[in-house]
Design a protein around this motif. Structure first.
Motif, PDB file in Angstrom:
ATOM      1  N   LYS A  78     113.216   5.630  74.485  1.00  0.00           N
ATOM      2  CA  LYS A  78     113.439   4.709  75.432  1.00  0.00           C
ATOM      3  C   LYS A  78     115.094   4.287  75.563  1.00  0.00           C
ATOM      4  N   LEU A  79     115.629   4.193  76.676  1.00  0.00           N
ATOM      5  CA  LEU A  79     116.943   3.683  76.949  1.00  0.00           C
ATOM      6  C   LEU A  79     116.864   2.583  78.046  1.00  0.00           C
ATOM      7  N   GLU A  80     117.520   1.468  77.876  1.00  0.00           N
ATOM      8  CA  GLU A  80     117.423   0.274  78.866  1.00  0.00           C
ATOM      9  C   GLU A  80     118.749  -0.150  78.736  1.00  0.00           C
ATOM     10  N   ALA A  91     127.756   0.275  81.014  1.00  0.00           N
ATOM     11  CA  ALA A  91     126.437   0.010  80.754  1.00  0.00           C
ATOM     12  C   ALA A  91     126.486  -0.958  79.584  1.00  0.00           C
ATOM     13  N   HIS A  92     125.927  -1.856  79.770  1.00  0.00           N
ATOM     14  CA  HIS A  92     125.495  -2.739  78.654  1.00  0.00           C
ATOM     15  C   HIS A  92     124.110  -2.369  78.249  1.00  0.00           C
ATOM     16  N   THR A  93     123.828  -1.820  76.950  1.00  0.00           N
ATOM     17  CA  THR A  93     122.627  -1.181  76.595  1.00  0.00           C
ATOM     18  C   THR A  93     121.707  -2.145  75.858  1.00  0.00           C
ATOM     19  N   SER A  94     120.690  -2.597  76.327  1.00  0.00           N
ATOM     20  CA  SER A  94     119.711  -3.507  75.507  1.00  0.00           C
ATOM     21  C   SER A  94     118.862  -2.773  74.705  1.00  0.00           C
ATOM     22  N   MET A 143     129.128  -0.268  88.568  1.00  0.00           N
ATOM     23  CA  MET A 143     129.915   0.930  89.102  1.00  0.00           C
ATOM     24  C   MET A 143     131.086   0.079  89.626  1.00  0.00           C
ATOM     25  N   GLN A 144     132.272   0.308  89.098  1.00  0.00           N
ATOM     26  CA  GLN A 144     133.475  -0.328  89.800  1.00  0.00           C
ATOM     27  C   GLN A 144     133.222  -1.613  89.977  1.00  0.00           C
ATOM     28  N   GLU A 145     133.043  -2.124  88.592  1.00  0.00           N
ATOM     29  CA  GLU A 145     132.949  -3.759  88.318  1.00  0.00           C
ATOM     30  C   GLU A 145     131.645  -4.271  89.136  1.00  0.00           C
ATOM     31  N   SER A 146     130.866  -3.656  89.848  1.00  0.00           N
ATOM     32  CA  SER A 146     129.828  -4.191  90.457  1.00  0.00           C
ATOM     33  C   SER A 146     128.372  -3.937  90.109  1.00  0.00           C
ATOM     34  N   PHE A 147     127.582  -4.893  89.626  1.00  0.00           N
ATOM     35  CA  PHE A 147     126.183  -4.786  89.137  1.00  0.00           C
ATOM     36  C   PHE A 147     125.442  -3.520  90.025  1.00  0.00           C
ATOM     37  N   ILE A 148     124.977  -2.767  89.215  1.00  0.00           N
ATOM     38  CA  ILE A 148     124.035  -1.702  90.271  1.00  0.00           C
ATOM     39  C   ILE A 148     122.381  -1.976  89.920  1.00  0.00           C
ATOM     40  N   GLY A 149     122.207  -2.157  88.788  1.00  0.00           N
ATOM     41  CA  GLY A 149     121.000  -2.234  88.535  1.00  0.00           C
ATOM     42  C   GLY A 149     120.724  -2.144  87.007  1.00  0.00           C
ATOM     43  N   THR A 150     119.365  -2.562  86.581  1.00  0.00           N
ATOM     44  CA  THR A 150     118.792  -2.178  85.142  1.00  0.00           C
ATOM     45  C   THR A 150     118.076  -1.249  85.315  1.00  0.00           C
ATOM     46  N   TYR A 151     118.437  -0.065  84.469  1.00  0.00           N
ATOM     47  CA  TYR A 151     117.782   1.064  84.293  1.00  0.00           C
ATOM     48  C   TYR A 151     116.717   1.278  83.102  1.00  0.00           C
ATOM     49  N   LYS A 152     115.722   1.392  83.052  1.00  0.00           N
ATOM     50  CA  LYS A 152     114.875   1.865  81.910  1.00  0.00           C
ATOM     51  C   LYS A 152     114.455   3.304  81.950  1.00  0.00           C
ATOM     52  N   MET A 153     114.758   4.097  80.981  1.00  0.00           N
ATOM     53  CA  MET A 153     114.484   5.440  80.829  1.00  0.00           C
ATOM     54  C   MET A 153     113.701   5.818  79.783  1.00  0.00           C
ATOM     55  N   THR A 154     112.344   6.353  80.003  1.00  0.00           N
ATOM     56  CA  THR A 154     111.586   6.775  78.994  1.00  0.00           C
ATOM     57  C   THR A 154     111.345   8.525  78.874  1.00  0.00           C
ATOM     58  N   PHE A 155     112.004   8.921  77.864  1.00  0.00           N
ATOM     59  CA  PHE A 155     111.739  10.407  77.872  1.00  0.00           C
ATOM     60  C   PHE A 155     110.493  10.653  76.739  1.00  0.00           C
ATOM     61  N   SER A 156     109.458  11.425  77.215  1.00  0.00           N
ATOM     62  CA  SER A 156     108.324  11.771  76.424  1.00  0.00           C
ATOM     63  C   SER A 156     108.401  13.222  76.375  1.00  0.00           C
ATOM     64  N   PHE A 157     108.128  13.649  74.994  1.00  0.00           N
ATOM     65  CA  PHE A 157     107.859  15.318  74.849  1.00  0.00           C
ATOM     66  C   PHE A 157     107.230  15.377  73.612  1.00  0.00           C
ATOM     67  N   GLN A 158     106.865  16.622  73.111  1.00  0.00           N
ATOM     68  CA  GLN A 158     106.139  16.951  72.140  1.00  0.00           C
ATOM     69  C   GLN A 158     106.512  18.580  71.588  1.00  0.00           C
ATOM     70  N   ILE A 186     114.217   1.454  87.922  1.00  0.00           N
ATOM     71  CA  ILE A 186     115.441   0.790  88.437  1.00  0.00           C
ATOM     72  C   ILE A 186     115.292  -0.496  89.157  1.00  0.00           C
ATOM     73  N   LYS A 187     115.624  -1.550  88.484  1.00  0.00           N
ATOM     74  CA  LYS A 187     115.544  -2.888  89.225  1.00  0.00           C
ATOM     75  C   LYS A 187     116.903  -3.280  89.854  1.00  0.00           C
ATOM     76  N   ARG A 188     116.910  -3.767  90.989  1.00  0.00           N
ATOM     77  CA  ARG A 188     117.843  -4.185  91.838  1.00  0.00           C
ATOM     78  C   ARG A 188     117.452  -5.411  92.274  1.00  0.00           C
ATOM     79  N   ASP A 189     118.036  -6.334  92.302  1.00  0.00           N
ATOM     80  CA  ASP A 189     117.580  -7.818  92.902  1.00  0.00           C
ATOM     81  C   ASP A 189     115.980  -7.850  92.642  1.00  0.00           C
TER      82      ASP A 189
END
Length: 143
Positions: A117-119, A99-102, A124-139, A16-19
């Motif tokens: 991967k989700l980025e 969420a704006h998904t890239s 939240m309530q029109e205020s930018f919270i951060g950029t989320y990079k989620m990586t799910f790995s499974f086999q 999670i990137k904030r500022d």
């Protein structure tokens, strides 16, 4: 679990990137993976101080849906290169989120190792919270 569910060990890496700050954490849980009606799913539970949180992640081409219920409740759709709206519920009420998904990227290697991967930029309530990079790995186990 249904007959199609396969138990998998899921590793979630979240950044999670904030500022100028970057927060990273990793979670490893056992869950279920299955395919249904052209979509793929992961289901798992996390233990939090407030209680158990059940998560369902559904995805297919350019689309993902993240559902959480229990101690935390959230619904957030992701569509590639689009801004989507959802909600986050907690003890003080429901908060609208967007969420704006890239990136929505699912890859499967020869050994049935999956990476999803989700980025997205979260507001939240029109205020930018951060950029989320989620990586799910499974086999998957080989059939």
């Amino acid at each position: 679990m249904t007959a199609n569910d396969q138990e998998v060990k899921i590793t979630l890496q979240n950044e999670i990137k904030r500022d100028q700050e970057v927060e990273r954490y990793e979670l490893t849980v056992w869950g279920q993976y299955f395919k249904k009606a052209g979509s793929e799913f992961l289901k798992y539970e996390e233990a939090h101080e407030e209680g158990t949180v059940k998560t369902i992640l559904k995805w297919k081409d350019g689309y993902a849906l993240l559902l959480r219920s229990g101690a935390v409740s959230m619904r957030l759709e992701h569509r590639l290169d689009e801004t989507t709206r959802g909600h986050y519920e907690h003890v003080y009420g429901t908060i609208p989120i967007a969420a704006h998904t890239s990136e929505i990227n699912h890859q499967t290697k020869d050994n049935n190792q999956h990476t999803l991967k989700l980025e997205y930029a979260l507001s939240m309530q029109e205020s930018f919270i951060g950029t989320y990079k989620m990586t799910f790995s499974f086999q998957e186990e080989k059939a």
